[in-house]
Design a protein around this motif. Structure first.
Motif, mmCIF file in Angstrom:
data_model
loop_
_atom_site.group_PDB
_atom_site.id
_atom_site.type_symbol
_atom_site.label_atom_id
_atom_site.label_comp_id
_atom_site.label_asym_id
_atom_site.label_seq_id
_atom_site.Cartn_x
_atom_site.Cartn_y
_atom_site.Cartn_z
ATOM 1 N N GLU A 167 0.816 -1.213 0.000
ATOM 2 C CA GLU A 167 0.000 0.000 0.000
ATOM 3 C C GLU A 167 0.855 1.271 0.000
ATOM 4 O O GLU A 167 0.583 2.201 -0.763
ATOM 5 C CB GLU A 167 -0.932 -0.034 1.208
ATOM 6 C CG GLU A 167 -2.308 0.499 0.900
ATOM 7 C CD GLU A 167 -3.230 0.348 2.086
ATOM 8 O OE1 GLU A 167 -3.008 -0.567 2.896
ATOM 9 O OE2 GLU A 167 -4.161 1.154 2.193
ATOM 10 N N ALA A 182 -7.600 6.734 3.538
ATOM 11 C CA ALA A 182 -7.908 5.385 4.034
ATOM 12 C C ALA A 182 -6.699 4.815 4.776
ATOM 13 O O ALA A 182 -6.831 4.218 5.847
ATOM 14 C CB ALA A 182 -8.283 4.483 2.862
ATOM 15 N N PHE A 183 -5.521 5.037 4.217
ATOM 16 C CA PHE A 183 -4.289 4.506 4.821
ATOM 17 C C PHE A 183 -4.030 5.166 6.173
ATOM 18 O O PHE A 183 -3.658 4.508 7.146
ATOM 19 C CB PHE A 183 -3.112 4.762 3.875
ATOM 20 C CG PHE A 183 -1.821 4.131 4.329
ATOM 21 C CD1 PHE A 183 -1.666 2.751 4.343
ATOM 22 C CD2 PHE A 183 -0.766 4.927 4.750
ATOM 23 C CE1 PHE A 183 -0.479 2.166 4.768
ATOM 24 C CE2 PHE A 183 0.426 4.347 5.177
ATOM 25 C CZ PHE A 183 0.562 2.961 5.182
ATOM 26 N N SER A 201 -14.212 3.561 19.242
ATOM 27 C CA SER A 201 -14.912 2.278 19.312
ATOM 28 C C SER A 201 -16.221 2.429 20.091
ATOM 29 O O SER A 201 -17.215 1.783 19.782
ATOM 30 C CB SER A 201 -14.019 1.226 19.959
ATOM 31 O OG SER A 201 -13.630 1.664 21.235
ATOM 32 N N THR A 224 -16.581 9.922 12.233
ATOM 33 C CA THR A 224 -15.403 9.109 11.964
ATOM 34 C C THR A 224 -14.208 9.536 12.809
ATOM 35 O O THR A 224 -13.258 8.803 12.957
ATOM 36 C CB THR A 224 -15.012 9.204 10.480
ATOM 37 O OG1 THR A 224 -14.937 10.584 10.143
ATOM 38 C CG2 THR A 224 -16.029 8.516 9.603
ATOM 39 N N ALA A 251 -6.173 6.414 8.163
ATOM 40 C CA ALA A 251 -7.205 6.117 9.169
ATOM 41 C C ALA A 251 -6.865 4.845 9.936
ATOM 42 O O ALA A 251 -7.285 4.662 11.071
ATOM 43 C CB ALA A 251 -8.565 5.985 8.500
ATOM 44 N N ALA A 252 -6.088 3.960 9.293
ATOM 45 C CA ALA A 252 -5.711 2.708 9.955
ATOM 46 C C ALA A 252 -4.443 2.942 10.776
ATOM 47 O O ALA A 252 -3.718 3.906 10.535
ATOM 48 C CB ALA A 252 -5.462 1.644 8.894
ATOM 49 N N PRO A 253 -4.191 2.073 11.749
ATOM 50 C CA PRO A 253 -2.938 2.229 12.505
ATOM 51 C C PRO A 253 -1.742 2.185 11.551
ATOM 52 O O PRO A 253 -1.648 1.307 10.695
ATOM 53 C CB PRO A 253 -2.940 1.015 13.438
ATOM 54 C CG PRO A 253 -4.354 0.573 13.508
ATOM 55 C CD PRO A 253 -4.992 0.941 12.212
ATOM 56 N N THR A 254 -0.865 3.165 11.678
ATOM 57 C CA THR A 254 0.239 3.284 10.723
ATOM 58 C C THR A 254 1.536 2.810 11.355
ATOM 59 O O THR A 254 1.937 3.296 12.405
ATOM 60 C CB THR A 254 0.404 4.761 10.295
ATOM 61 O OG1 THR A 254 -0.870 5.235 9.882
ATOM 62 C CG2 THR A 254 1.391 4.903 9.165
ATOM 63 N N SER A 266 -4.817 9.825 11.626
ATOM 64 C CA SER A 266 -5.872 9.903 12.643
ATOM 65 C C SER A 266 -5.269 9.738 14.034
ATOM 66 O O SER A 266 -5.824 10.185 15.016
ATOM 67 C CB SER A 266 -6.942 8.851 12.382
ATOM 68 O OG SER A 266 -6.360 7.572 12.405
#
Lengths: 404, 300
Positions: free
Chosen positions: A32, A54-55, B90, B139, A57-60, A98
């Motif tokens: 990715e 999107a990337f 969450s 979000t 937003a996920a744990p990096t 995030s």
């Protein structure tokens, strides 16, 4: 002599197809982060932005990202360009993370790839990087605590001080001076409303403190007490050192006056004068000097200002007018704020009650509905501590432009 | 006609609605239709079966004629405000489930709106009939709290005909980034037909850093403004702990109690239209009955 290699058309087509398939397969195998780097490199920004969000937003994992970036940089023809792309993507990614915990390490990786870049490009990178750090409230990345507090505990060796790094390279750049001042301002953060102690009040207080030193409980200087520099310095004299909380309270006043000086210096530079004046006014408020704050707010828009600054100045003027019961002026100020940033919530919900009170409920309802409209408008008053995001946005846009 | 709003009613309407009961026009011939939610109880039980003849309503001390009394049948427009400023992402996932549970306390003719509040006010569910409701979860979450703004947003909605509005705010009362000042919040509450009920939740760990805050906007949990705002609308403040810290149960209780209150309507007579109007509701011959109703309205 020139030799022309002639290949049958069918063979050329077959080779082309095979290469395309290999390229396709290789693209499919890309991680990715590599995809992101490739999209940025090709200038496909719409898709890049979408994937980046999107990337982010996920744990990096910084390690995963840097490993992939190393791989990607090593696989291309122009390693210099690829390093710049990687550096740019780290700051683009940091800006939208995030969870900021990965931010500083990402920035460090990006800064490592800056070497060999043109001066102006590096300047934009630092502007974006510091802007991102401030937007995430990370003043530590921008400025070391020891810059703010002489008696600060020894800082970890990983302290970064990006503002100082950038200023070393670009000593006259007003953006970096502004960033440094903002970081200083935020590191001098205090809660609650301040209370001004004039010289007489300080004297009375010192006397009461001294009377209480014979074993009886002493009267403490209120934590929100603010004073002029001379009073603060007097309280910090060695013979006062054992008075309770004096060092803490006087120290805050001194730091805030240093912030005042920094913003006053920046007022002379037209590029950042408006924001410096806005922040100077806020600092005066924190010093419990609304009289000085009002004067600065009144002249903050004499220089060109971004919507962030324009909104903030009018909003704060509206608050000042409201406190003085000048409701018509307050209404006009809130309307001007909303003219700069339509639908921003703080000004909308500050104006709405004034409209309700003057029997204009329908307009108030419409204002409230607008303020809730999705997607919400970022409100400068709510991101004040993050600095004006237009600095970062502008720097990111310029980097993209430069790399095309 | 929007019967939930104290709108202007022309003199002709007044004369047909309450024929023969209009006192001499000592003031301008503007009259207002005023709606009052009144919770009337004997001890802890609702006092049922009252009619207009049982009620005395004073507007700025002048007795008014109640033209209509409804009980339990009027559809509700319920706005639930959820303070998520101290929540994790969450935890937000539960909002959809909670909203679905709240709809189970509502009738098909009722409508529900859900606002979430953190640094900003988010409209997760616009006012919609319970059957068509969809939840848009936020979000991201900011760590501050604009509770006053969220209540202002909830109170500043156009009223729909033949319904009554209830706003339930689940919050610890902390506010540090609202544009609406505590005083202005009370002023908005004075000018609304909605009933505001605060469910006071446990105090979350306030963000300790003040780095991103403005000194103007810093605030400590201050329930006084919220209590006053609730009081002037005829609402009240509950503690979540009274419901075993179960927010949904608290909301259910609030909705049920509100449903069992009366809706009184009267057309103003004999009072100056403008300015603040004190309202007082009494029950004839029942000094033992307790009445909780809005304390007044702002006539513009």
């Amino acid at each position: 002599m020139t030799t022309t290699l002639r290949l049958p058309v069918t063979l050329v087509l077959t080779l082309t197809t095979a290469l395309a398939l290999v390229a396709g397969a290789s693209a499919q195998r890309r991680s990715e982060p590599e995809e992101l780097l490739a999209l940025y490199d090709r200038g496909v920004y719409e898709l890049f932005d979408e994937r980046l969000r999107a990337f982010a937003a996920a744990p990096t994992s910084v390690e995963t990202f840097t490993r992939a970036a190393d791989r990607w940089m090593g696989s291309g023809f122009s390693s210099t360009r690829r390093r710049l792309v990687a550096a740019a993507v780290t700051v683009e990614l940091a800006a939208v993370l995030s969870n900021w915990s990965a931010g500083p390490a990402l920035m460090d990786a990006g800064r490592g790839w800056l070497s060999g870049s043109a001066a102006d490009w590096a300047r934009q990178w630092y502007r974006a990087a510091i802007g991102a750090a401030l937007a995430h409230g990370d003043t530590d990345l921008v400025l070391a605590l020891r810059d703010v507090q002489a008696d600060a505990p020894r800082i970890m060796p990983s302290y970064r001080e990006y503002a100082n790094l950038a200023l070393r390279q670009f000593p006259d750049d007003p953006s970096f001076m502004l960033f440094k001042a903002i970081a200083f301002e935020l590191k001098s953060a205090t809660g609650g409303s301040a209370q001004w102690f004039d010289r007489d009040a300080i004297d009375r207080h010192v006397k009461s403190l001294k009377r209480g030193r014979d074993g009886r409980p002493t009267v403490q200087l209120p934590a929100n007490a603010r004073m002029d520099v001379a009073s603060a310095e007097r309280l910090l004299r060695p013979d006062m050192a054992d008075l309770p909380d004096v060092e803490f309270v006087a120290g805050i006043s001194l730091r805030l006056w240093r912030v005042v000086n920094m913003f006053q210096d920046l007022q002379r530079n037209r590029v950042v004068a408006a924001e410096a004046t806005l922040r100077l006014a806020v600092t005066y408020e924190r010093l419990a000097r609304p009289d000085l704050a009002s004067l600065e707010l009144a002249r903050a828009l004499d220089s060109p200002a971004s919507p962030f600054v324009t909104y903030s100045v009018h909003f704060l003027r509206g608050r000042t007018f409201e406190r003085a019961d000048r409701l018509d002026d307050a209404e006009a100020a809130y309307r001007k704020a909303l003219g700069a940033v339509p639908n921003a919530q703080a000004a909308s919900f500050a104006l709405a009650p004034l409209l309700v009170a003057s029997a204009r409920r329908l307009e108030a309802e419409s204002l409230a509905a607008g303020a809730l409209r999705f997607p919400l408008t970022p409100d400068p008053m709510k991101i004040y501590g993050g600095g004006d995001p237009s600095h970062m946005d502008d720097a990111l846009a310029r980097m993209r432009q430069e790399l095309q | 006609m929007k019967c939930c709003v104290p709108g202007l009613v022309c003199a002709a309407l007044v004369s047909t609605t309450v024929s023969g009961q209009v006192p001499p026009p000592t003031f301008r011939s503007e009259a207002r239709l005023v709606t009052v939610n009144a919770s009337i109880q004997l001890g802890r039980r609702p006092l049922l079966g009252l009619t207009a003849a049982d009620l005395v309503v004073l507007d700025n001390g002048v007795q008014q004629t109640v033209v209509r009394v409804d009980y339990a049948t009027v559809p509700l427009d319920v706005t639930v405000i959820v303070d998520v400023s101290e929540s994790s992402l969450s935890a937000l996932k539960g909002i959809e489930r909670d909203a679905a549970r709240v709809t189970s306390f509502l009738r098909p003719t009722d409508r529900l709106r859900v606002l979430a509040v953190d640094t900003y006010v988010h409209e997760l569910v616009p006012m919609s009939p319970v059957r068509t409701m969809t939840v848009q979860s936020p979000t991201t979450i900011g760590g501050w709290s604009a509770v006053h703004d969220s209540i202002a947003a909830a109170l500043l909605v156009p009223a729909e005909p033949d319904c009554r509005q209830l706003v339930v705010a689940l919050t610890d009362g902390g506010d540090n980034t609202s544009g609406t000042s505590p005083e202005q919040l009370v002023n908005i509450a004075r000018a609304t037909d909605s009933a505001l009920v605060i469910v006071h939740t446990r105090l979350g760990p306030r963000s300790s850093g003040v780095t991103n805050r403005l000194p103007y906007l810093i605030g400590q949990p201050d329930l006084r403004a919220l209590e006053e705002a609730a009081r002037v609308t005829g609402g009240e403040v509950f503690r979540e702990s009274a419901f075993g810290n179960n927010r949904i149960e608290a909301v259910e209780h609030v909705i049920e109690e509100f449903r069992q209150s009366y809706v009184l309507r009267y057309v103003t007579t004999g009072v100056e239209p403008k300015g603040w109007h004190d309202i007082e509701v009494r029950i004839k011959g029942r000094p033992d009955a307790s009445v909780r109703a809005r304390r007044g309205y702002f006539g513009g």
